[in-house]
Scaffold this motif. Sequence first.
Motif, mmCIF file in Angstrom:
data_model
loop_
_atom_site.group_PDB
_atom_site.id
_atom_site.type_symbol
_atom_site.label_atom_id
_atom_site.label_comp_id
_atom_site.label_asym_id
_atom_site.label_seq_id
_atom_site.Cartn_x
_atom_site.Cartn_y
_atom_site.Cartn_z
ATOM 1 N N THR A 162 0.820 -1.213 0.000
ATOM 2 C CA THR A 162 0.000 0.000 0.000
ATOM 3 C C THR A 162 0.852 1.260 0.000
ATOM 4 O OG1 THR A 162 -1.747 -1.164 1.207
ATOM 5 C CG2 THR A 162 -1.821 1.239 1.215
ATOM 6 N N PHE A 163 1.921 1.271 0.809
ATOM 7 C CA PHE A 163 2.668 2.522 1.018
ATOM 8 C C PHE A 163 4.039 2.554 0.345
ATOM 9 C CE2 PHE A 163 -0.149 2.112 4.758
ATOM 10 C CZ PHE A 163 -0.894 3.262 4.578
ATOM 11 N N LEU A 164 4.647 1.407 0.066
ATOM 12 C CA LEU A 164 6.006 1.401 -0.465
ATOM 13 C C LEU A 164 6.077 1.047 -1.944
ATOM 14 C CD1 LEU A 164 8.064 -0.308 2.402
ATOM 15 C CD2 LEU A 164 7.997 2.118 1.785
ATOM 16 N N PHE A 165 5.254 0.077 -2.374
ATOM 17 C CA PHE A 165 5.398 -0.471 -3.719
ATOM 18 C C PHE A 165 5.351 0.607 -4.792
ATOM 19 C CE2 PHE A 165 3.154 -1.997 -7.546
ATOM 20 C CZ PHE A 165 4.139 -2.810 -8.056
ATOM 21 N N ASN A 166 4.298 1.425 -4.795
ATOM 22 C CA ASN A 166 4.148 2.411 -5.862
ATOM 23 C C ASN A 166 5.239 3.477 -5.787
ATOM 24 O OD1 ASN A 166 2.487 3.350 -8.150
ATOM 25 N ND2 ASN A 166 2.222 5.167 -6.878
ATOM 26 N N ALA A 167 5.624 3.857 -4.555
ATOM 27 C CA ALA A 167 6.690 4.855 -4.404
ATOM 28 C C ALA A 167 8.007 4.341 -4.976
ATOM 29 C CB ALA A 167 6.860 5.211 -2.925
ATOM 30 N N VAL A 168 8.309 3.066 -4.725
ATOM 31 C CA VAL A 168 9.563 2.487 -5.221
ATOM 32 C C VAL A 168 9.530 2.340 -6.736
ATOM 33 C CG1 VAL A 168 11.035 0.434 -5.197
ATOM 34 C CG2 VAL A 168 10.093 1.301 -3.058
ATOM 35 N N GLN A 169 8.439 1.729 -7.261
ATOM 36 C CA GLN A 169 8.404 1.489 -8.701
ATOM 37 C C GLN A 169 8.324 2.788 -9.499
ATOM 38 O OE1 GLN A 169 5.924 1.575 -11.281
ATOM 39 N NE2 GLN A 169 4.401 2.670 -10.048
ATOM 40 N N SER A 170 7.762 3.840 -8.912
ATOM 41 C CA SER A 170 7.710 5.133 -9.607
ATOM 42 C C SER A 170 9.110 5.729 -9.766
ATOM 43 C CB SER A 170 6.825 6.118 -8.834
ATOM 44 O OG SER A 170 5.491 5.666 -8.794
ATOM 45 N N ASN A 171 9.986 5.432 -8.797
ATOM 46 C CA ASN A 171 11.341 5.999 -8.819
ATOM 47 C C ASN A 171 12.347 5.144 -9.575
ATOM 48 O OD1 ASN A 171 11.116 8.486 -7.239
ATOM 49 N ND2 ASN A 171 10.612 7.169 -5.524
ATOM 50 N N VAL A 172 12.261 3.825 -9.437
ATOM 51 C CA VAL A 172 13.293 2.965 -10.025
ATOM 52 C C VAL A 172 12.775 2.108 -11.166
ATOM 53 C CG1 VAL A 172 14.507 2.890 -7.814
ATOM 54 C CG2 VAL A 172 12.936 1.045 -8.393
ATOM 55 N N GLY A 173 11.446 2.058 -11.365
ATOM 56 C CA GLY A 173 10.878 1.248 -12.427
ATOM 57 C C GLY A 173 10.456 -0.125 -11.928
ATOM 58 N N LEU A 174 9.562 -0.770 -12.692
ATOM 59 C CA LEU A 174 9.007 -2.057 -12.269
ATOM 60 C C LEU A 174 10.055 -3.161 -12.221
ATOM 61 C CD1 LEU A 174 5.504 -2.269 -13.992
ATOM 62 C CD2 LEU A 174 5.988 -2.427 -11.555
ATOM 63 N N ILE A 175 10.958 -3.200 -13.219
ATOM 64 C CA ILE A 175 11.932 -4.288 -13.285
ATOM 65 C C ILE A 175 12.873 -4.237 -12.081
ATOM 66 C CG2 ILE A 175 13.760 -5.344 -14.652
ATOM 67 C CD1 ILE A 175 10.915 -5.536 -15.810
ATOM 68 N N HIS A 176 13.347 -3.039 -11.735
ATOM 69 C CA HIS A 176 14.232 -2.928 -10.568
ATOM 70 C C HIS A 176 13.457 -3.226 -9.285
ATOM 71 C CE1 HIS A 176 17.678 -1.649 -12.800
ATOM 72 N NE2 HIS A 176 17.085 -0.560 -13.269
ATOM 73 N N THR A 177 12.175 -2.907 -9.263
ATOM 74 C CA THR A 177 11.350 -3.246 -8.097
ATOM 75 C C THR A 177 11.264 -4.760 -7.930
ATOM 76 O OG1 THR A 177 10.042 -1.248 -8.458
ATOM 77 C CG2 THR A 177 9.105 -2.904 -6.988
ATOM 78 N N VAL A 178 11.103 -5.481 -9.043
ATOM 79 C CA VAL A 178 11.091 -6.948 -9.000
ATOM 80 C C VAL A 178 12.426 -7.469 -8.463
ATOM 81 C CG1 VAL A 178 11.008 -9.036 -10.399
ATOM 82 C CG2 VAL A 178 9.414 -7.174 -10.848
ATOM 83 N N GLN A 179 13.529 -6.888 -8.919
ATOM 84 C CA GLN A 179 14.857 -7.320 -8.458
ATOM 85 C C GLN A 179 15.018 -7.086 -6.956
ATOM 86 O OE1 GLN A 179 17.277 -4.979 -11.071
ATOM 87 N NE2 GLN A 179 17.057 -6.395 -12.803
ATOM 88 N N ILE A 180 14.549 -5.933 -6.484
ATOM 89 C CA ILE A 180 14.631 -5.637 -5.047
ATOM 90 C C ILE A 180 13.788 -6.626 -4.249
ATOM 91 C CG2 ILE A 180 14.005 -3.938 -3.271
ATOM 92 C CD1 ILE A 180 14.640 -1.753 -5.368
ATOM 93 N N GLY A 181 12.549 -6.857 -4.699
ATOM 94 C CA GLY A 181 11.668 -7.780 -3.988
ATOM 95 C C GLY A 181 12.210 -9.195 -3.957
ATOM 96 N N THR A 182 12.776 -9.652 -5.085
ATOM 97 C CA THR A 182 13.340 -11.001 -5.148
ATOM 98 C C THR A 182 14.528 -11.135 -4.203
ATOM 99 O OG1 THR A 182 12.671 -11.125 -7.462
ATOM 100 C CG2 THR A 182 14.243 -12.764 -6.697
ATOM 101 N N SER A 183 15.372 -10.113 -4.143
ATOM 102 C CA SER A 183 16.536 -10.145 -3.245
ATOM 103 C C SER A 183 16.105 -10.205 -1.784
ATOM 104 C CB SER A 183 17.418 -8.912 -3.479
ATOM 105 O OG SER A 183 17.858 -8.846 -4.819
ATOM 106 N N ILE A 184 15.092 -9.411 -1.427
ATOM 107 C CA ILE A 184 14.592 -9.423 -0.043
ATOM 108 C C ILE A 184 14.001 -10.790 0.296
ATOM 109 C CG2 ILE A 184 12.855 -8.446 1.505
ATOM 110 C CD1 ILE A 184 13.242 -5.778 0.062
ATOM 111 N N SER A 185 13.250 -11.374 -0.640
ATOM 112 C CA SER A 185 12.667 -12.699 -0.413
ATOM 113 C C SER A 185 13.761 -13.743 -0.207
ATOM 114 C CB SER A 185 11.787 -13.109 -1.604
ATOM 115 O OG SER A 185 10.713 -12.224 -1.746
ATOM 116 N N PHE A 186 14.800 -13.687 -1.041
ATOM 117 C CA PHE A 186 15.915 -14.634 -0.948
ATOM 118 C C PHE A 186 16.569 -14.556 0.433
ATOM 119 C CE2 PHE A 186 20.570 -15.233 -1.581
ATOM 120 C CZ PHE A 186 20.560 -16.592 -1.824
#
Length: 236
Positions: free
Chosen positions: A197-221
């Motif tokens: 709700t509060f972080l996803f759109n802010a992050v993807q707006s700044n770095v783009g969807l692909i980099h957001t996926v990379q960040i999320g995958t790294s955190i999950s790992f």
Amino acid sequence: VAVAYISDIFPPAERPQYIGYVPAVVSACYVLGPTIGGFITNAYNSFRIPIAVSAVVCGVLALPIVLLFVPDSKELILSVEKKDISDSNKEQELPEGRRASASAKVMQNIDESSTLLGNKNMSDQALGDYLGPWHDWRCWACFFIALLNNTVFSCFVVSIPLVLGEPEFGLASEHDTVFYTGLVLGTGAITQALGLTFLFNAVQSNVGLIHTVQIGTSISFLGYIFISAQTPVLGM
């Protein structure tokens, strides 16, 4: 269905924000649903009552709301697309020379839309020959990423009560195991709902969807590695 509906009625720049809200709502329901179900079960001392309540909520409340208040997405086409359709209809009434000019303008709009979606220019081929997204390897890549992600998460969810049932956690009974399994899932759902709700759109707006996926995958790992090494419930 919710994601497809959002894709129909919002322009590309706004879609990630609203699509992010879909799993956020699901996560919130993972907190609210078990809480309500637990109270009902304790009040009536039966596991059947929450199931009956769920059936009533779906059939008596949710279904009529969908049928009465959610219009077909074809009725909510973007204004730009409506203009394209209108221009296309008007084009049929034009003389031959002006018709060619109008067709070129419509095709330009289609090209701009397809470029936003990462597709090749549609004007390079007849629209009727378009083979669909599954002929693009990137769609298959997204499909397998989603498949792997959901498989890993499902394995994690199934393993929680099995892990908590091990002696090193020191839980007194199976009842404790069930309680703490719900606590772990609820805490994770709250975290996911807040993040989406509060972080996803802010992050993807700044770095783009692909980099957001990379960040999320790294955190999950890193998160799964951390959890697999834990023995206290608080660590889970």
